[in-house]
Design a protein around this motif. Sequence first.
Motif, PDB file in Angstrom:
ATOM      1  N   ARG A 125     -46.824 -82.974 -21.851  1.00 11.78           N
ATOM      2  CA  ARG A 125     -46.886 -83.448 -20.467  1.00 11.78           C
ATOM      3  C   ARG A 125     -46.838 -84.976 -20.402  1.00 11.78           C
ATOM      4  N   CYS A 126     -47.357 -85.630 -21.440  1.00  9.24           N
ATOM      5  CA  CYS A 126     -47.343 -87.087 -21.507  1.00  9.24           C
ATOM      6  C   CYS A 126     -45.980 -87.609 -21.958  1.00  9.24           C
ATOM      7  N   ASN A 133     -43.038 -86.835 -19.529  1.00  3.54           N
ATOM      8  CA  ASN A 133     -43.073 -87.687 -18.345  1.00  3.54           C
ATOM      9  C   ASN A 133     -42.456 -89.052 -18.659  1.00  3.54           C
ATOM     10  N   TRP A 167     -38.787 -90.361 -17.186  1.00  2.51           N
ATOM     11  CA  TRP A 167     -38.754 -91.592 -16.404  1.00  2.51           C
ATOM     12  C   TRP A 167     -37.759 -92.574 -17.006  1.00  2.51           C
ATOM     13  N   GLY A 191     -46.792 -89.422 -11.541  1.00  4.31           N
ATOM     14  CA  GLY A 191     -47.689 -88.568 -12.313  1.00  4.31           C
ATOM     15  C   GLY A 191     -48.836 -89.317 -12.946  1.00  4.31           C
ATOM     16  N   CYS A 192     -48.835 -90.647 -12.841  1.00  4.93           N
ATOM     17  CA  CYS A 192     -49.889 -91.469 -13.427  1.00  4.93           C
ATOM     18  C   CYS A 192     -50.748 -92.054 -12.319  1.00  4.93           C
ATOM     19  N   ALA A 244     -50.772 -87.753 -15.978  1.00  7.64           N
ATOM     20  CA  ALA A 244     -49.786 -87.341 -16.985  1.00  7.64           C
ATOM     21  C   ALA A 244     -49.814 -88.144 -18.286  1.00  7.64           C
TER      22      ALA A 244
END
Length: 474
Positions: free
Chosen positions: A134-135, A138, A142, A294-295, A317
Amino acid sequence: MTWASNIADLLAGHGIRPGDRVAVTGPRGAAVVAAMLATVSAGATYVPLDVEYPVRRLEHMAADSEARLLLFSGDEPAFDLRAQAVRIPDAPDLSDQEAIAALSRLSCRPDLPVYVIYTSGSTGLPKGVALPHRCVDNMAAWQWQHSVRPDLRTAQFAPLNFDVWFQEVLGTLCGGGTLVVMPEFLRRDPIALLDWLADHRIERLFLPYVALHMLAVAAEAADSLEHLALAEVNTAGEQLVCTPAVRELFRRLPGCRLNNHYGQSESAMVTVHTLTGSSDDWPALPPIGRPLSGCEILVDPTEPGEPSVGELLVAGAPLSVGYLHQPELNAERYVTLDRTTPQGHRRAFRTGDLVRVEGDTVHLLSRIDNEVKIRGVRVNPLEVDACLLEQPGIVEAVTVVVDIAQGSRQLRAAVTSDVGVGEFDAARVLKALTELLPEQFIPVSITVLPELPHTPSGKADRAAVAAALAPSSP
C-alpha cells in the motif's frame, strides 16, 4: 518466460513462499532489478545488500533480516551468510512488452511487505524497516502519473540500499519508461556524469541535493547544455538549497522542471513541491510542499502559542509496517493517536523533523534533535548553509552545532572551495554573512576541507562534520 519469471521459478524451487525474505546483492545492473521483481512476484520480501557497504554491516543486515536465501550477481559475496547463496541466472531474450506485461501481473496484497531496507541506528548498527504494497504502490503510481511523461528515460542513480532506488525503478517501469543503469563511479564524478547524461539521452534524474549542486557546478564549465535531454530532476533525502549554480543550471534548461521530494525510509514518499517559473525567483530553501494522495500529515507543536511549528507526523498510505525486532522503538516512533485524524487514521509515524506549515504547504526547518537556540533565538543551520553557498569561492557548505562546554553550544561551518586553502578569505565570508543573517546565525569559524564527508546515499554527513569541527579536549 521472462527473466523475472525464471528467477521466481528458481525461488520456488528453493522453497521460498509468500512472507519469506530474500536478500539480493551485486553490482548495480539489470540482474538486481530482475531479482527484485521476481522476489516480489513470489510474494516474498526483497532485502537489498549493497556491495559498497562494509562487510560487518552487510553481515548484520543479512542476519537481522532472517533472509532464507541470498541471490547474487557478479562475484560471490565476501561476507558470511546464514542462508544459501544462489547466483542470479542470465537474462533470456525478451521484449520490452513482455517485461512490462510480467510486471503488471505481480501479486499484490496491501499489507504484504515489498522490501526491507536498513537505515541508521543509534546503536551503531542499522535497523531494518519493512515497507508494504500500500505504501510502495502509492509512491510508484504517483511518480509515473505526476511526471512530465510516464515513459521517460530514467537514470538508475541511487545506491541499492537507498529508498529512492525503488522510486527510480518502479516509477519508471510501471509507466513504461526505460531504466538506464549508470556506472557506479559516475556518482562521484559530476563532470563525467554530465557527459553520460547527454550520451544516453537521459530525461529524468533522481539525486540528493549535494549531487545536484555538484552537477550544477560541473555544468557551469560547459559552453552549452543543449545536448542534454533532461526534462525532470527530482531531489530528495535532505533539504534542497537553490544555490547560484542550481539556479543557473535550470536557467539554461528552461524545459526541465525540479521536484523537491520529502520522505523517510519509514514512510517512503510523503510530500512534494514542484518549482515553477524563473529559477531566479526560487526561494533559497524551497518548501517540501504538499502531501501525496492517501497521505495525511500532522504537526505536534514544540512550543505553546506556535501551533504551526512542530514535529511532523505522517499517517495513511506511506506508513511502513515498522522496524524489525525493535518493539520499544516501534512503540516510540509509530504511535497510536488519542483521537482519529480528519482522514480517519489512528496510527502515525513520528518523523523527528521540525516543520512549519503555512496554509497547505510544509517547510522543513531541521531535525528535532538538531534544533538549536543561540542566545534564545531559534537558528536553522540550513539557512546558514544557503547563505554560505552564495559566497564566491565556496562549492559546498555544511553548518553544524558543536558543544564547547556543558550547556554551551556554537555554530561552526565546513566548506569546500575552488580556490586554494591559503587564498580562501574566511574573514571576508563571515563579514558577508553579517549582511545577510542575524548575529546569532553567524558561525564562529569556517573551516576549509579537501572534501566533505557523505553518507552512503550521498547526503552530507553532518555528524561526521560536527565531530571534525568539535574542539579538542584539553
